[in-house]
Motif scaffolding. Structure first.
Motif, PDB file in Angstrom:
ATOM      1  N   GLU A   5       0.828  -1.197   0.000  1.00 55.65           N
ATOM      2  CA  GLU A   5       0.000   0.000   0.000  1.00 55.65           C
ATOM      3  C   GLU A   5       0.869   1.258   0.000  1.00 55.65           C
ATOM      4  N   GLY A   6       1.992   1.223   0.714  1.00 56.35           N
ATOM      5  CA  GLY A   6       2.902   2.366   0.740  1.00 56.35           C
ATOM      6  C   GLY A   6       3.524   2.619  -0.613  1.00 56.35           C
ATOM      7  N   GLU A   7       3.901   1.556  -1.319  1.00 58.89           N
ATOM      8  CA  GLU A   7       4.458   1.714  -2.667  1.00 58.89           C
ATOM      9  C   GLU A   7       3.401   2.238  -3.624  1.00 58.89           C
ATOM     10  N   TYR A   8       2.174   1.759  -3.465  1.00 57.19           N
ATOM     11  CA  TYR A   8       1.085   2.214  -4.331  1.00 57.19           C
ATOM     12  C   TYR A   8       0.807   3.693  -4.099  1.00 57.19           C
ATOM     13  N   ASP A   9       0.821   4.117  -2.835  1.00 56.77           N
ATOM     14  CA  ASP A   9       0.604   5.524  -2.523  1.00 56.77           C
ATOM     15  C   ASP A   9       1.700   6.398  -3.119  1.00 56.77           C
ATOM     16  N   GLU A  24       3.420   5.759  -5.833  1.00 52.99           N
ATOM     17  CA  GLU A  24       3.195   5.832  -7.280  1.00 52.99           C
ATOM     18  C   GLU A  24       2.069   6.796  -7.611  1.00 52.99           C
ATOM     19  N   VAL A  25       1.031   6.789  -6.802  1.00 50.37           N
ATOM     20  CA  VAL A  25      -0.090   7.708  -7.022  1.00 50.37           C
ATOM     21  C   VAL A  25       0.368   9.146  -6.831  1.00 50.37           C
ATOM     22  N   LEU A  26       1.162   9.388  -5.793  1.00 52.53           N
ATOM     23  CA  LEU A  26       1.664  10.745  -5.557  1.00 52.53           C
ATOM     24  C   LEU A  26       2.602  11.197  -6.672  1.00 52.53           C
ATOM     25  N   ASP A  27       3.436  10.293  -7.179  1.00 56.94           N
ATOM     26  CA  ASP A  27       4.324  10.637  -8.287  1.00 56.94           C
ATOM     27  C   ASP A  27       3.525  10.971  -9.539  1.00 56.94           C
ATOM     28  N   ALA A  28       2.483  10.211  -9.815  1.00 54.34           N
ATOM     29  CA  ALA A  28       1.648  10.486 -10.986  1.00 54.34           C
ATOM     30  C   ALA A  28       0.924  11.814 -10.837  1.00 54.34           C
TER      31      ALA A  28
END
Length: 100
Positions: free
Chosen positions: A12-16, A18-22
């Motif tokens: 979930e931390g990695e997904y967050d 990636e979302v913030l980078d996008a």
């Protein structure tokens, strides 16, 4: 059952991230496109009122339109295409400046 209990939170931390980078890429590309479009439009108006050839303000206006399109694409998540359009828009404006 052999999985580490923290493995879900790591995913979930990695997904967050990636979302913030996008999201950051979208904001950057749309903001840069808007800023360059406004700068190109202002340069076009200034060159239009001067004694420059007609090609110069047209090049600035066309470059501003390309940068505005890049801002729209960037806000919709097409950041790679927006980056290339920003490059093309600035190159068109620089080419127009060479004719001045």
């Amino acid at each position: 059952m052999n999985a580490h209990p923290d493995s879900e939170s790591d995913i979930e931390g990695e997904y967050d991230d990636e979302v913030l980078d996008a999201r950051r890429a979208r904001w950057t590309s749309s903001g840069t496109g808007t800023l360059l479009a406004l700068a190109g439009l202002a340069a076009s108006v200034l060159r239009l009122s001067g004694a420059a050839p007609t090609l110069v303000p047209a090049a600035y206006a066309f470059g501003a339109a390309v940068c505005a399109l890049a801002a729209v694409l960037g806000s919709r998540g097409r950041t790679r295409r927006a980056l290339w359009l920003l490059i093309v828009g600035v190159m068109v404006m620089a080419l127009g400046d060479q004719f001045d």
